[in-house]
Scaffold this motif. Structure first.
Motif, PDB file in Angstrom:
ATOM      1  N   ILE A 110       0.689  -1.018  -0.233  1.00 33.53           N
ATOM      2  CA  ILE A 110       0.191  -0.152   0.445  1.00 33.53           C
ATOM      3  C   ILE A 110       0.567   0.952   0.155  1.00 33.53           C
ATOM      4  O   ILE A 110       1.750   0.931   0.703  1.00 33.53           O
ATOM      5  N   PHE A 111       0.473   2.212  -1.064  1.00 33.18           N
ATOM      6  CA  PHE A 111       1.340   3.161  -1.263  1.00 33.18           C
ATOM      7  C   PHE A 111       0.283   3.977  -0.992  1.00 33.18           C
ATOM      8  O   PHE A 111      -0.820   4.623  -1.629  1.00 33.18           O
ATOM      9  N   ILE A 112       0.583   5.721   0.193  1.00 33.00           N
ATOM     10  CA  ILE A 112      -0.187   6.877   0.429  1.00 33.00           C
ATOM     11  C   ILE A 112       0.696   8.352   0.137  1.00 33.00           C
ATOM     12  O   ILE A 112       1.999   8.140   0.171  1.00 33.00           O
ATOM     13  N   THR A 113      -0.101   8.887  -1.053  1.00 38.92           N
ATOM     14  CA  THR A 113       0.910   9.756  -1.449  1.00 38.92           C
ATOM     15  C   THR A 113       0.139  11.133  -1.256  1.00 38.92           C
ATOM     16  O   THR A 113      -1.203  10.780  -0.414  1.00 38.92           O
ATOM     17  N   HIS A 114       0.638  12.558  -1.411  1.00 37.59           N
ATOM     18  CA  HIS A 114      -0.368  13.657  -0.950  1.00 37.59           C
ATOM     19  C   HIS A 114       0.474  14.602  -1.838  1.00 37.59           C
ATOM     20  O   HIS A 114       0.163  15.925  -1.394  1.00 37.59           O
ATOM     21  N   PRO A 115      -1.009  14.306  -2.449  1.00 44.84           N
ATOM     22  CA  PRO A 115      -1.029  15.674  -3.134  1.00 44.84           C
ATOM     23  C   PRO A 115      -1.941  16.509  -2.686  1.00 44.84           C
ATOM     24  O   PRO A 115      -2.865  16.946  -1.635  1.00 44.84           O
ATOM     25  N   LYS A 116      -1.583  17.793  -3.380  1.00 38.74           N
ATOM     26  CA  LYS A 116      -1.080  19.155  -2.634  1.00 38.74           C
ATOM     27  C   LYS A 116      -2.423  20.132  -3.429  1.00 38.74           C
ATOM     28  O   LYS A 116      -3.259  21.007  -3.119  1.00 38.74           O
ATOM     29  N   ASN A 149     -10.626   6.309  -2.380  1.00 43.25           N
ATOM     30  CA  ASN A 149      -9.439   6.008  -2.320  1.00 43.25           C
ATOM     31  C   ASN A 149      -8.657   7.220  -1.132  1.00 43.25           C
ATOM     32  O   ASN A 149      -7.392   6.784  -0.905  1.00 43.25           O
ATOM     33  N   CYS A 150      -9.127   7.792  -0.215  1.00 39.44           N
ATOM     34  CA  CYS A 150      -8.547   8.791   0.239  1.00 39.44           C
ATOM     35  C   CYS A 150      -8.503   8.571   1.291  1.00 39.44           C
ATOM     36  O   CYS A 150      -9.858   8.177   2.484  1.00 39.44           O
ATOM     37  N   VAL A 151      -7.569   8.274   2.465  1.00 40.42           N
ATOM     38  CA  VAL A 151      -7.648   8.252   3.811  1.00 40.42           C
ATOM     39  C   VAL A 151      -8.191   9.242   4.314  1.00 40.42           C
ATOM     40  O   VAL A 151      -7.503   7.979   5.891  1.00 40.42           O
ATOM     41  N   ALA A 152      -6.551  10.239   4.039  1.00 37.08           N
ATOM     42  CA  ALA A 152      -6.558  10.951   5.346  1.00 37.08           C
ATOM     43  C   ALA A 152      -6.735  12.548   4.827  1.00 37.08           C
ATOM     44  O   ALA A 152      -6.545  12.476   3.590  1.00 37.08           O
ATOM     45  N   GLU A 202      -3.381  18.151  -9.264  1.00 36.44           N
ATOM     46  CA  GLU A 202      -2.665  16.516  -8.559  1.00 36.44           C
ATOM     47  C   GLU A 202      -3.395  15.791  -7.885  1.00 36.44           C
ATOM     48  O   GLU A 202      -3.356  14.739  -8.458  1.00 36.44           O
ATOM     49  N   ILE A 203      -4.457  16.557  -6.834  1.00 35.65           N
ATOM     50  CA  ILE A 203      -5.356  15.356  -6.318  1.00 35.65           C
ATOM     51  C   ILE A 203      -6.474  14.561  -7.557  1.00 35.65           C
ATOM     52  O   ILE A 203      -6.432  13.477  -7.377  1.00 35.65           O
ATOM     53  N   THR A 204      -6.477  15.738  -8.548  1.00 37.22           N
ATOM     54  CA  THR A 204      -7.470  14.807  -9.783  1.00 37.22           C
ATOM     55  C   THR A 204      -6.372  13.944 -10.999  1.00 37.22           C
ATOM     56  O   THR A 204      -7.069  12.760 -11.026  1.00 37.22           O
ATOM     57  N   LYS A 205      -5.128  14.212 -10.491  1.00 35.66           N
ATOM     58  CA  LYS A 205      -4.398  13.209 -11.355  1.00 35.66           C
ATOM     59  C   LYS A 205      -4.445  11.801 -10.323  1.00 35.66           C
ATOM     60  O   LYS A 205      -4.115  10.786 -10.770  1.00 35.66           O
ATOM     61  N   THR A 206      -4.321  11.976  -9.230  1.00 32.43           N
ATOM     62  CA  THR A 206      -4.164  11.180  -7.822  1.00 32.43           C
ATOM     63  C   THR A 206      -5.816  10.114  -7.787  1.00 32.43           C
ATOM     64  O   THR A 206      -5.381   9.075  -8.061  1.00 32.43           O
ATOM     65  N   LYS A 207      -6.555  11.081  -7.761  1.00 36.04           N
ATOM     66  CA  LYS A 207      -8.239  10.093  -8.083  1.00 36.04           C
ATOM     67  C   LYS A 207      -7.589   8.876  -9.192  1.00 36.04           C
ATOM     68  O   LYS A 207      -7.570   7.880  -9.259  1.00 36.04           O
ATOM     69  N   VAL A 231      -3.112   1.822  -4.882  1.00 32.04           N
ATOM     70  CA  VAL A 231      -2.256   3.037  -4.303  1.00 32.04           C
ATOM     71  C   VAL A 231      -3.938   4.405  -3.325  1.00 32.04           C
ATOM     72  O   VAL A 231      -4.439   4.369  -4.423  1.00 32.04           O
ATOM     73  N   PHE A 232      -3.602   4.686  -2.748  1.00 31.14           N
ATOM     74  CA  PHE A 232      -4.122   5.817  -2.147  1.00 31.14           C
ATOM     75  C   PHE A 232      -3.897   7.071  -2.022  1.00 31.14           C
ATOM     76  O   PHE A 232      -2.521   7.404  -1.622  1.00 31.14           O
ATOM     77  N   TYR A 233      -4.642   7.609  -1.066  1.00 33.35           N
ATOM     78  CA  TYR A 233      -3.998   9.391  -0.999  1.00 33.35           C
ATOM     79  C   TYR A 233      -4.414  10.369   0.446  1.00 33.35           C
ATOM     80  O   TYR A 233      -5.105   9.330   0.663  1.00 33.35           O
ATOM     81  N   SER A 234      -3.706  11.665   0.631  1.00 32.58           N
ATOM     82  CA  SER A 234      -4.711  12.346   1.569  1.00 32.58           C
ATOM     83  C   SER A 234      -5.076  13.969   0.909  1.00 32.58           C
ATOM     84  O   SER A 234      -4.536  13.834  -0.414  1.00 32.58           O
TER      85      SER A 234
END
Length: 197
Positions: free
Chosen positions: A29-35, A68-71, A39-44, A53-56
């Motif tokens: 599991i990989f968590i990344t942090h688009p700002k 898929n947003c965990v935080a 970036e959020i749109t691409k990460t989604k 892949v998950f993200y904040s």
């Protein structure tokens, strides 16, 4: 299994070698942090395609979160103004911490990225440890730290995923605990914090 709570950004090598990375490092599991919004749109889109892949998202942009947003992440004062929002854990880089921020985070839960010391007042927070920061702890402090307060970060692509194992080795040598017990505790803590089943 290992969870990487701080992947800085994706690159072509990540996607080309993802199966090999998972097999070789056991990071699943990989968590990344688009700002920013783009970036959020691409990460989604990436998270929808890759189940590992998950993200904040910054608190200010919480409406852009999907399943898929965990935080939520705290990137500055605008995000801090929305605390406490406890529906999800909080990611915050240690560099953002000052006395005012610390007082606002008391009672929240989450992860301190790139931690260089413990923060006893933030009992609900884990310290993200990797090769970038593990050497900044003196051995006495690290040796006395609870394994239950540690989660693991790669800071890829600045550092390789295999270097998570190097950081774990430093921690285990200092704590006199087996490497696998450090990984198991960090994984258990991450699973519980982010609600992975």
């Amino acid at each position: 299994m290992t969870i990487d709570v701080n992947l800085l950004r994706f690159d072509e090598d990540f996607f080309e070698n993802l199966d090999e990375i998972i097999e070789d490092t056991m990071i699943q599991i990989f968590i990344t942090h688009p700002k920013e919004s783009d970036e959020i749109t691409k990460t989604k889109e990436i998270a929808a395609k890759y189940e590992s892949v998950f993200y904040s998202v910054p608190l200010l942009l919480h409406a852009q979160a999907d399943e898929n947003c965990v935080a939520f992440s705290v990137q500055g004062d605008e995000d801090l103004a929305l605390l406490p929002n406890l529906e999800k854990p909080i990611f915050i880089d240690e560099s953002y911490l000052d006395e005012s921020t610390l007082s606002r985070l008391v009672g929240c839960r989450g992860v301190l990225l790139n931690a260089t010391r413990e923060y006893p007042q933030l009992s609900g927070f884990y310290l993200a440890m990797g090769v970038k920061n593990v050497g900044l702890f003196d051995s006495e402090t690290l040796g006395a730290m609870s394994m239950d307060k540690i989660v693991l970060q790669s800071c890829y692509p600045d550092y390789g995923f295999e270097e998570v194992t190097d950081a774990v080795k430093v921690i285990s040598d200092t704590m006199f605990r087996p490497d696998q017990s450090i990984i198991a505790r960090a994984t258990k803590s991450s699973l519980e914090l982010f609600g992975f089943r």
